[in-house]
Design an enzyme around this catalytic site. Sequence first.
Site, PDB file in Angstrom:
ATOM      1  N   HIS A 143       1.104  -1.205  -0.102  1.00  0.00           N
ATOM      2  CA  HIS A 143      -0.135   0.205  -0.003  1.00  0.00           C
ATOM      3  C   HIS A 143       0.946   1.230   0.169  1.00  0.00           C
ATOM      4  CE1 HIS A 143      -2.663   3.024   1.443  1.00  0.00           C
ATOM      5  NE2 HIS A 143      -3.593   2.388   1.066  1.00  0.00           N
ATOM      6  N   HIS A 206      -7.770  -2.566  -3.477  1.00  0.00           N
ATOM      7  CA  HIS A 206      -6.331  -2.353  -4.028  1.00  0.00           C
ATOM      8  C   HIS A 206      -6.035  -3.105  -4.983  1.00  0.00           C
ATOM      9  CE1 HIS A 206      -5.885   1.660  -1.939  1.00  0.00           C
ATOM     10  NE2 HIS A 206      -6.060   1.183  -0.849  1.00  0.00           N
TER      11      HIS A 206
END
Length: 254
Positions: A143, A206
Amino acid sequence: MSPPASVVLLISRGGTGVEASLGGIESAILQQAGDHPPQLLRFSLPAGQGVDAREALARVLSDLAMEGHASIGVTGLFVVPGHEYHVMRRTLRAACEAVPGIQVRVSPALLSTCASLEVVVKALLEGLPTERMPGEAVIFVGHGHRAGRCDLHYQALAHGLNRVDPDVHLACLGGGLSFTGLKSRLLSQGYRRAFLLPLMMSTASHARRDMAGPDPNSWQSRLEAVGMTCTPVFKGLGEYSGIAAWIAGQALKN
């Protein structure tokens, strides 16, 4: 009356995509606990932050206090001790203020120590796709943080992975370990195929949008646009047995 079983509260961010990781970690906790299993609870922090999260968590702690618990072990499903990890800790502190007499003991985030870094490197390399052939790239997608606040943690892991297997790479959606730098390295080394894996607990938004979504800006689309074949593998970090075992050990240490 016998004292209540100990409690491990597993906190994740958002409500989707973490089920497999949670299941792997819970199984590891129960296996390590043996004949004295703790009570396992899950709590999902909403996407935002504020009063609602504090009040919901305070209700959970209040219910546990009424059951006779004075101390709760908390494990957050966070890779690095970054913004979201500290949001969790602040939310916990605020919730505890509303429940006098209860204490929480919080496990560190996964990449917090040199010892846990070694565990993660070993677990990730042992869990690489079995269909991968020699010379094919593996890309772990983290991330990160847009301002680079977590870069050192990710850089340490990237170095540890690449030192053992030079064809294993790590880059992040935000921060200094960027896709641009990764793509340059992949092209210069002549890779024709790459496996894309999330370095996240969740395999939801994501992973399925930014890493391997159909949008032309996803990593898969951008690598395939320059001639690489990409194979996404949607596997959360809690599904790696070594990582689940480490997190379980930290949770029970609480």
